[in-house]
Design an enzyme around this catalytic site. Structure first.
Site, mmCIF file in Angstrom:
data_model
loop_
_atom_site.group_PDB
_atom_site.id
_atom_site.type_symbol
_atom_site.label_atom_id
_atom_site.label_comp_id
_atom_site.label_asym_id
_atom_site.label_seq_id
_atom_site.Cartn_x
_atom_site.Cartn_y
_atom_site.Cartn_z
ATOM 1 N N PHE A 1 -7.620 21.404 -24.509
ATOM 2 C CA PHE A 1 -7.746 20.203 -24.756
ATOM 3 C C PHE A 1 -8.889 19.959 -23.776
ATOM 4 O O PHE A 1 -9.130 20.491 -22.775
ATOM 5 C CB PHE A 1 -6.568 19.099 -24.261
ATOM 6 C CG PHE A 1 -6.863 17.844 -24.368
ATOM 7 C CD1 PHE A 1 -7.056 17.166 -25.642
ATOM 8 C CD2 PHE A 1 -7.297 16.923 -23.370
ATOM 9 C CE1 PHE A 1 -7.554 16.001 -25.953
ATOM 10 C CE2 PHE A 1 -7.817 15.612 -23.540
ATOM 11 C CZ PHE A 1 -7.899 15.294 -24.964
ATOM 12 N N THR A 2 -9.947 18.947 -24.254
ATOM 13 C CA THR A 2 -11.116 18.822 -23.556
ATOM 14 C C THR A 2 -11.071 18.491 -22.223
ATOM 15 O O THR A 2 -11.663 19.187 -21.428
ATOM 16 C CB THR A 2 -11.840 17.502 -24.241
ATOM 17 O OG1 THR A 2 -10.814 16.417 -23.874
ATOM 18 C CG2 THR A 2 -12.107 17.784 -25.811
ATOM 19 N N TYR B 1 1.046 -1.151 0.072
ATOM 20 C CA TYR B 1 -0.154 -0.137 0.199
ATOM 21 C C TYR B 1 0.860 1.362 -0.010
ATOM 22 O O TYR B 1 0.636 2.250 -0.582
ATOM 23 C CB TYR B 1 -0.871 -0.093 1.074
ATOM 24 C CG TYR B 1 -2.168 1.064 1.150
ATOM 25 C CD1 TYR B 1 -3.110 1.005 0.519
ATOM 26 C CD2 TYR B 1 -1.711 2.403 1.511
ATOM 27 C CE1 TYR B 1 -4.095 1.888 0.417
ATOM 28 C CE2 TYR B 1 -2.690 3.479 1.483
ATOM 29 C CZ TYR B 1 -3.745 3.313 1.052
ATOM 30 O OH TYR B 1 -4.833 4.256 0.894
HETATM 31 O O1 PLI Z 1 -6.739 10.475 -21.001
HETATM 32 P P1 PLI Z 1 -6.181 11.032 -19.954
HETATM 33 O O2 PLI Z 1 -6.835 11.423 -18.457
HETATM 34 O O3 PLI Z 1 -4.962 9.930 -19.527
HETATM 35 O O4 PLI Z 1 -5.409 12.225 -20.242
HETATM 36 C C1 PLI Z 1 -5.990 13.574 -20.758
HETATM 37 C C2 PLI Z 1 -5.346 14.131 -21.838
HETATM 38 C C3 PLI Z 1 -4.380 15.125 -21.304
HETATM 39 N N1 PLI Z 1 -3.798 16.186 -22.392
HETATM 40 C C4 PLI Z 1 -3.760 15.400 -23.916
HETATM 41 C C5 PLI Z 1 -2.949 16.457 -24.634
HETATM 42 C C6 PLI Z 1 -4.469 14.557 -24.031
HETATM 43 O O5 PLI Z 1 -4.518 13.852 -25.261
HETATM 44 C C7 PLI Z 1 -5.245 13.790 -23.150
HETATM 45 C C8 PLI Z 1 -6.010 12.571 -23.250
HETATM 46 N N2 PLI Z 1 -6.162 12.267 -24.691
HETATM 47 C C9 PLI Z 1 -6.809 11.379 -25.316
HETATM 48 C C10 PLI Z 1 -7.718 10.374 -24.434
HETATM 49 C C11 PLI Z 1 -7.144 11.254 -26.816
HETATM 50 O O6 PLI Z 1 -7.515 10.222 -27.226
HETATM 51 O O7 PLI Z 1 -6.425 12.074 -27.242
#
Ligand code: PLI
Length: 462
Positions: free
Chosen positions: A128-129, A76
């Protein structure tokens, strides 16, 4: 015999284990698509032939990484894999402190909550979303300060991820530096088409932010890919190693959020890395509320081990040249047959320009969503909408954002598909292009509140 003119290169790995793919008929795909509400996120993976939805968590791990899983120390607290990961983050990224998180958005959540106060503004080189949503949920407002060239799919600027320093200065003048806790700098910029930022621009951003007491937070998710573009495009970097360039990128920033599911060749994982001890202390405290203890952050020990090994493999020159080379190969094929794509070809994906592909569709008939659905129907290839659906709605007016870029992303997982898969992909896009004028648009019939592109549902018009 005719002499061969050019020496080819091939993938710098050989295949040890395979996963079989299911072939489907057009009728089966039509049924699957209708059930999925014309949203490729809602398709079942087993109904997909070539999966180019994302490069996130879809990478093939190496035998060394798989072996690393067996070294998982599932204690842990104080797992030895955490210390291995910490050592490699310090060595390759150069930050002093590490807070592991289950994936990138876990890190975005924590840094947004710590640094953003309600009423703050967070400039960034395109949104970014998940990054923007966490900034908004913390009470901030995102402001796009990327150069104008990034919004033009035809523009050949070699560093379309650059920050427009004038836009940043104008924002500082308008709202005051005390309302801007940090600038969010992505390397490479996903929504612009996987476009890189230059070292020169990063240096200038750093200098401007230092003058105004503003922090620089890097989205390091695809920073290794960015380092490759710097090596091949920026003066003075051709002889530097990818590892050296990566470390230099990070040296101009105060902290980084990381989705290890991309560059780092793993299926799950992320981290927040920092240099400021006080912010680190707060983050280390907060991670136990939302993710898990600060030495695992929502991950198993084995996942941290795979990430630690992935860092070493990600910066290998042969790997990154082949990874980006594969995307370029598909891009050149599509360009040679006149398919409209974002130029220059980016690091992780080909982005079809849906506005130009389906010029007869109105923006609210969702050209990119329509094209992604059609490509699946034609070929079983899964891609992703990156246009008006992904952009979502303004939290002030409630109206849709109308992004200039209306794109379909064909995203290449690392070390997964062969050149033959690439050829099949290009041929499928060409087949859809040939009957494009007959393709009808979509209407949205279900819209979730957050990150709607993941779960929205559509019906065919007409
Ligand atoms: O999907 P996560 O939570 O591990 O990461 C989010 C994320 C943050 N920054 C950038 C530039 C990304 O491209 C991103 C996630 N991208 C996805 C899921 C994609 O399909 O591009």
């Amino acid at each position: 015999m005719e002499k061969l003119k050019k020496r080819s290169w091939a993938e710098p790995f050989k295949i040890k284990s395979v996963e079989l793919l299911k072939m489907t008929s057009r009728e089966e795909r039509q049924k699957a698509l209708t059930e999925a509400g014309y949203n490729t996120f809602l398709l079942k993976s087993e109904d997909v032939y070539i999966d180019l939805l994302t490069d996130s968590g879809t990478n093939a791990m190496s035998d060394r990484q798989w072996a690393g899983l067996m070294l998982g120390d599932e204690a842990y607290a104080g797992s030895k894999n955490f210390y291995h990961l910490e050592e490699n983050v310090q060595k390759y990224y150069g930050y002093q402190y590490l807070v592991p998180t289950h994936q990138g958005r876990g890190a975005e959540h924590i840094i947004s909550k710590i640094l953003i106060k309600p009423g703050n503004y967070i400039p960034g080189n395109m949104y970014f979303t998940t990054t923007r949503l966490h900034q908004e949920l913390a009470g901030g407002t995102f402001v796009d300060v990327i150069i104008d060239e990034a919004h033009d799919p035809e523009n050949l600027h070699p560093f379309k991820g650059n920050v427009d320093l004038q836009k940043l200065e104008d924002l500082i003048k308008k709202v005051g530096a005390d309302k801007i806790p940090y600038i969010s700098v992505a390397a490479t910029v996903n929504m612009a088409g996987g476009q890189p930022i230059s070292i020169e621009n990063l240096r200038q951003v750093r200098a401007l932010c230092t003058r105004h007491g503003i922090k620089v937070v890097l989205d390091a998710t695809r920073a290794v890919e960015n380092a490759y573009f710097i090596k091949v495009r920026e003066k003075g970097y051709a002889k530097k190693s990818i590892a050296e360039i990566l470390k230099e990128i990070c040296s101009y920033t105060d902290a980084a959020t990381m989705s290890a599911k991309k560059d780092l060749l793993v299926n799950i994982g992320g981290f927040l890395a920092l240099n400021d001890y006080e912010v680190f202390e707060e983050a280390r405290n907060m991670v136990v509320v939302y993710e898990g203890l600060h030495t695992y952050g929502g991950l198993a020990g084995r996942d941290m081990e795979a990430m630690a090994i992935g860092i070493e493999e990600a910066v290998q020159e042969d790997h990154i040249r082949a990874r980006i080379g594969q995307v370029e190969y598909v891009g050149e094929k599509l360009l040679s047959i006149g398919i409209p794509i974002v130029k220059p070809v980016g690091g992780h994906a080909i982005f079809l320009n849906a506005k130009q592909f389906l010029p007869h569709l109105k923006h609210l008939e969702f050209p990119a969503q329509t094209l992604a659905a059609e490509l699946y129907l034609e070929s079983g290839i899964r891609s992703m909408e990156r246009g008006i659906v992904s952009a979502g709605r303004s939290k002030e007016t409630g109206d849709h954002y109308y992004p200039k870029l209306e794109l379909v992303r064909l995203t290449f997982p690392r070390r997964v598909y062969t050149q033959a898969h690439c050829d099949v992909t290009a041929e499928a896009v060409e087949a859809v292009y040939e009957y494009r004028s007959k393709i009808k648009g979509l209407k949205m019939v279900y819209e979730p509140k957050y990150l709607r592109f993941f779960q929205a549902r559509f019906e065919k018009l007409g």
